[in-house]
Design a protein around this motif. Sequence first.
Motif, PDB file in Angstrom:
ATOM      1  N   THR A  17       0.849  -1.185   0.000  1.00 27.27           N
ATOM      2  CA  THR A  17       0.000   0.000   0.000  1.00 27.27           C
ATOM      3  C   THR A  17       0.883   1.233   0.000  1.00 27.27           C
ATOM      4  O   THR A  17       1.783   1.354   0.835  1.00 27.27           O
ATOM      5  CB  THR A  17      -0.909   0.026   1.248  1.00 27.27           C
ATOM      6  N   LEU A  18       0.615   2.141  -0.923  1.00 24.92           N
ATOM      7  CA  LEU A  18       1.302   3.423  -0.966  1.00 24.92           C
ATOM      8  C   LEU A  18       0.350   4.483  -0.426  1.00 24.92           C
ATOM      9  O   LEU A  18      -0.705   4.725  -1.002  1.00 24.92           O
ATOM     10  CB  LEU A  18       1.719   3.775  -2.393  1.00 24.92           C
ATOM     11  N   VAL A  19       0.716   5.085   0.685  1.00 27.60           N
ATOM     12  CA  VAL A  19      -0.060   6.185   1.261  1.00 27.60           C
ATOM     13  C   VAL A  19       0.572   7.467   0.739  1.00 27.60           C
ATOM     14  O   VAL A  19       1.746   7.738   0.994  1.00 27.60           O
ATOM     15  CB  VAL A  19      -0.031   6.144   2.808  1.00 27.60           C
ATOM     16  N   CYS A  24       2.593  15.443  -4.805  1.00 25.02           N
ATOM     17  CA  CYS A  24       3.787  15.122  -4.011  1.00 25.02           C
ATOM     18  C   CYS A  24       4.814  14.431  -4.907  1.00 25.02           C
ATOM     19  O   CYS A  24       4.585  13.314  -5.360  1.00 25.02           O
ATOM     20  CB  CYS A  24       3.374  14.222  -2.844  1.00 25.02           C
ATOM     21  N   HIS A  25       5.948  15.095  -5.165  1.00 28.14           N
ATOM     22  CA  HIS A  25       6.954  14.502  -6.061  1.00 28.14           C
ATOM     23  C   HIS A  25       7.609  13.270  -5.449  1.00 28.14           C
ATOM     24  O   HIS A  25       7.938  12.327  -6.160  1.00 28.14           O
ATOM     25  CB  HIS A  25       8.004  15.529  -6.477  1.00 28.14           C
ATOM     26  N   LEU A  26       7.787  13.230  -4.135  1.00 29.74           N
ATOM     27  CA  LEU A  26       8.327  12.026  -3.498  1.00 29.74           C
ATOM     28  C   LEU A  26       7.355  10.861  -3.643  1.00 29.74           C
ATOM     29  O   LEU A  26       7.766   9.709  -3.789  1.00 29.74           O
ATOM     30  CB  LEU A  26       8.625  12.275  -2.020  1.00 29.74           C
ATOM     31  N   CYS A  27       6.059  11.171  -3.609  1.00 28.93           N
ATOM     32  CA  CYS A  27       5.037  10.137  -3.792  1.00 28.93           C
ATOM     33  C   CYS A  27       5.108   9.566  -5.204  1.00 28.93           C
ATOM     34  O   CYS A  27       4.973   8.352  -5.395  1.00 28.93           O
ATOM     35  CB  CYS A  27       3.650  10.699  -3.507  1.00 28.93           C
ATOM     36  N   LYS A  48      -3.463   4.851  -1.552  1.00 27.96           N
ATOM     37  CA  LYS A  48      -4.440   5.480  -0.660  1.00 27.96           C
ATOM     38  C   LYS A  48      -4.058   6.946  -0.528  1.00 27.96           C
ATOM     39  O   LYS A  48      -2.897   7.269  -0.279  1.00 27.96           O
ATOM     40  CB  LYS A  48      -4.460   4.800   0.701  1.00 27.96           C
ATOM     41  N   ASP A  49      -5.055   7.805  -0.697  1.00 26.36           N
ATOM     42  CA  ASP A  49      -4.856   9.250  -0.636  1.00 26.36           C
ATOM     43  C   ASP A  49      -5.022   9.707   0.804  1.00 26.36           C
ATOM     44  O   ASP A  49      -6.095   9.579   1.383  1.00 26.36           O
ATOM     45  CB  ASP A  49      -5.867   9.934  -1.551  1.00 26.36           C
ATOM     46  N   ILE A  50      -3.962  10.257   1.360  1.00 21.26           N
ATOM     47  CA  ILE A  50      -3.972  10.678   2.758  1.00 21.26           C
ATOM     48  C   ILE A  50      -4.967  11.821   3.010  1.00 21.26           C
ATOM     49  O   ILE A  50      -5.428  11.998   4.123  1.00 21.26           O
ATOM     50  CB  ILE A  50      -2.544  11.061   3.201  1.00 21.26           C
ATOM     51  N   THR A  51      -5.318  12.563   1.948  1.00 24.42           N
ATOM     52  CA  THR A  51      -6.263  13.679   2.115  1.00 24.42           C
ATOM     53  C   THR A  51      -7.708  13.204   2.178  1.00 24.42           C
ATOM     54  O   THR A  51      -8.601  13.987   2.483  1.00 24.42           O
ATOM     55  CB  THR A  51      -6.111  14.715   0.978  1.00 24.42           C
ATOM     56  N   GLU A  52      -7.933  11.918   1.884  1.00 22.81           N
ATOM     57  CA  GLU A  52      -9.292  11.376   1.892  1.00 22.81           C
ATOM     58  C   GLU A  52      -9.562  10.428   3.050  1.00 22.81           C
ATOM     59  O   GLU A  52     -10.653   9.858   3.135  1.00 22.81           O
ATOM     60  CB  GLU A  52      -9.562  10.643   0.569  1.00 22.81           C
ATOM     61  N   TYR A  60       0.115   9.319   9.510  1.00 20.92           N
ATOM     62  CA  TYR A  60       1.268   9.386   8.618  1.00 20.92           C
ATOM     63  C   TYR A  60       1.591  10.751   8.010  1.00 20.92           C
ATOM     64  O   TYR A  60       2.506  10.849   7.201  1.00 20.92           O
ATOM     65  CB  TYR A  60       1.083   8.389   7.462  1.00 20.92           C
ATOM     66  N   TRP A  61       0.861  11.801   8.360  1.00 18.77           N
ATOM     67  CA  TRP A  61       1.006  13.081   7.681  1.00 18.77           C
ATOM     68  C   TRP A  61       2.454  13.545   7.542  1.00 18.77           C
ATOM     69  O   TRP A  61       2.875  14.019   6.492  1.00 18.77           O
ATOM     70  CB  TRP A  61       0.177  14.161   8.367  1.00 18.77           C
TER      71      TRP A  61
END
Length: 90
Positions: A17-19, A24-27, A48-52, A60-61
């Motif tokens: 899972t990628l949060v 986000c360029h690192l993302c 998974k979108d951390i903003t949602e 994890y912010w």
Amino acid sequence: MSPLFRRKSDPRDRLVTLVRKPGCHLCDDAQAVIEKVCGELGVTWERKDITEDQSLHDRYWEQIPVVLIDGEQHTFWRVNEERLRRALTD
């Protein structure tokens, strides 16, 4: 247990899972590594979108992007291709 006696699991039974968050360029960098490694090994992965998701945001912010393997945190910020590959195959 000694690594000699530990049974290796099939990478195809794993879930990565990628949060991440938009813009986000690192993302984006992390996703490229995940796509490559998971594609080569046949591992299922998801974004998974951390903003949602408030619980992901709270947890994890300050670390995004975060990579989870089977729900457990593997790494954050930068994804090392070889380390991810070892984690999925050992």
